[in-house]
Design an enzyme around this catalytic site. Sequence first.
Site, PDB file in Angstrom:
ATOM      1  N   ASP A  82       0.871  -1.159   0.000  1.00  0.00           N
ATOM      2  CA  ASP A  82       0.000   0.000   0.000  1.00  0.00           C
ATOM      3  C   ASP A  82       0.915   1.217   0.000  1.00  0.00           C
ATOM      4  O   ASP A  82       2.108   1.120   0.298  1.00  0.00           O
ATOM      5  CB  ASP A  82      -0.921  -0.026   1.236  1.00  0.00           C
ATOM      6  CG  ASP A  82      -2.144   0.847   1.027  1.00  0.00           C
ATOM      7  OD1 ASP A  82      -3.147   0.638   1.720  1.00  0.00           O
ATOM      8  OD2 ASP A  82      -2.100   1.730   0.139  1.00  0.00           O
TER       9      ASP A  82
HETATM   10  C1  GLC Z   1      -4.452   4.234  -0.083  1.00  0.00           C
HETATM   11  C2  GLC Z   1      -5.313   3.013   0.114  1.00  0.00           C
HETATM   12  C3  GLC Z   1      -5.220   2.004  -0.992  1.00  0.00           C
HETATM   13  C4  GLC Z   1      -5.022   2.739  -2.300  1.00  0.00           C
HETATM   14  C5  GLC Z   1      -3.648   3.387  -2.258  1.00  0.00           C
HETATM   15  C6  GLC Z   1      -3.367   4.199  -3.512  1.00  0.00           C
HETATM   16  O1  GLC Z   1      -3.827   4.622   1.092  1.00  0.00           O
HETATM   17  O2  GLC Z   1      -5.160   2.327   1.367  1.00  0.00           O
HETATM   18  O3  GLC Z   1      -6.425   1.237  -0.984  1.00  0.00           O
HETATM   19  O4  GLC Z   1      -5.110   1.834  -3.397  1.00  0.00           O
HETATM   20  O5  GLC Z   1      -3.474   4.185  -1.104  1.00  0.00           O
HETATM   21  O6  GLC Z   1      -4.243   5.281  -3.577  1.00  0.00           O
END
Ligand code: GLC
Length: 756
Positions: free
Chosen positions: A233
């Site tokens: 993430d």
């Molecule tokens: C965010 C989310 C994730 C998302 C990523 C990119 O913090 O937790 O679900 O795909 O960052 O935006």
Amino acid sequence: MHNYLEQAKKLVSQMTLDEKVHLCTGNSYWTTYPIERLNVSECVLSDGPHGIRKVTGKDHLGQTISEKATGFPTSSAMGSTWNKQLMYDIGEALGIECQSIGVDILLGPAINMKRSVLGGRNFEYFSEDPVLCGQLAAEMVKGIQDQGVGACVKHYACNNSEFMRMTIDCIVDKRTLHEIYLKAFEIIVKTANPVSIMGSYNKVNGTYACEHPELLTDILRNQWGFQGIVLSDWLAVNDISKSIDAGLNLEMPCNKHIVEELKASFENGSLKKLDDRVTEMLCVILKLQDSRKRTTKIDWEKHDALSVQVACESAVLLKNDNNILPISCEKTKKIAVLGEFAKFPRTQGGGSSKVLSSNDDNAFSELVKLAEGKTEFVYSAGYNSEGDTTDILIADALNAAKDCDKIIIFAGLPESYESEGYDRTSIAMPDGHNKLILEVAKKYKNIIVVLNNGSAISLTFAHEVEAIIEAWLGGNGGSRSIAKILLGFEEPSGRLAETFPIRIEDDAASINFPGEEGTQIYGERMFVGYRHFEKKNIAPAYPFGYGLSYSTFEYSDINADKDAMNDTENLEVSFTLTNTGNSPATEVAQLYVSNKQTTLLHPLKELKHFDKITLKSGERKKITWKLSKDDFLCYNSTHKQWTVESGDYEILIGASSQNIYLSKPINLKSSDIFIVELTKPSTLMEWLDHPKGKALAEKMLQNYKGFGMAMTGKTFAQLSLFVQRIMLEMPMPRLITASNNSFTYEQLENMLNNSR
Ligand code: GLC
């Protein structure tokens, strides 16, 4: 990805160390690192699970405007469709839009279990049940990937809340982890072969998910056979070298600081798995390069119509007294439409999944349009955008409702009540929404409440109104779909994918939520959602799987092709479903399995199969499900594997977890034999349960003189239950101590040698 392996290995042999370590992190916020000299292009990643949120800036929290895309209902609505084919169609549309917009990996579906009703991202997740979630999300993954785009199933694992999500440590016992929190991931990996998985921010049992060897290698790759890549993430990586060796392929977004660190770890020999991770990355990149179809055209109208269909199929009719719904415009002169959500609906949830909704429909306008002048509609806001109301707003609403045949009140949760980044602290709607409903109900009847929220809420007003529809966050088509349903152009065919509790205190996780001192203990174990409510015999407001339709159904003639089976056989179960109402309608038939064994703790029942069936009035259809060993498994933590317990089970079929209409007993014989190796501290009970140890222990007992057996001359079998229990649960060395020298360590040593 196997067919790219040789090509990938060849490329790895040609790459420099610098190129390899650069490939382990983004080249920008949304792209991977290209290696032009080797024809390895960059891959573009983009959110999200409900529509493409393609932005170019450094925005992983949904704060900037994204390119045009179809905004589908959020996952809590998708989960309520219980429609596998529809999920595939959504995935297909997302894949087409990705190809056309230029996205190689779509960061979705998001499939974490709804452990607590307070979870801030519950709007973005499918269900409290891993089978419903896994089977639906697997179809979405297939739809996306059949368009040559990679899905990225997230967030692996245990990202079930937002509180301190970057650091919190989720303490989950092994059985609960496998049966509840990993199960949907396992179903998707094994049935849909996703290109990627996203590691979550949090720790699991003391280790960050993005550097967790057991999660990322032992389970994901070695046990499930995952062939894709694991990406973090955004900003989730704690220690990149640990992560690479644990099984992470890609730190997102770009982090150039790791280049020197990885080079140093590689050169000092501490980094062991760099080439493995780079090879896996290249297999995925090569596959996605080959499947690019950037000339794909988007049929926006078709996707928009699909979005409306999903919203219709997700709407859950919770109450419909006196069949007040659907409304017939021919017979209804005047309708009051109250609540600001009727003109300014929520269509998406807050945070990284938020899609620029390409229209500004609203239910009020759609109702007027559909009624074609046959019915007069009047509107009053009733409350403001934050959900607060005033005496003036209430008075205006009451005045608007005067002389109306029916009153439709839109209520739910404002965006600030539920979002990525923080959890809810209550399941109540805003006071203004509740007050509007109650004040109107004091004066008038024929009230229909339409809910616009992303996750379960308390419905304290339920007894004061005639009808309630849960319309969720309906995406582009939410307003059009609810208008169609209210006026009978469409039927509501959704079923709850999450339990609606009466009070937050009834919810299993509430006592351990959101955690403290950096830790969240999953003390409720497997008892999440309906598993908890049923085990504790707590009545929910509305149960898992529940939903009404504009008709009625009858379940009959259950049949199974055997009464007893061994675990290598299949069991075929069938029943007849009849539409006993006056209109065509759709039912979601559900099959649960109840494990009657008592050695391990079990929920009263667990969902294993479901199908959504549309029948004409009076039509009958035979529904058949084929069950296998997989439908009877539970996870044995001692032996670290899935197993089937021999014994009695019950097959339950019905319209919700609580509306069970048919049942069939089945006896199952397991081929799993677990022989616990006997050791010095093994108890007498373990000896008597052991195939070789039993005779040796019985022989020992014949000469045993402890626990009064010498004085009374009683045999073990003649001892009181109390003394027998004490002896059975006693480690053998303690029995030696209490044996009045009739049982020695030498004898125990001989017994151990003879038991192997
Ligand atoms: C965010 C989310 C994730 C998302 C990523 C990119 O913090 O937790 O679900 O795909 O960052 O935006």
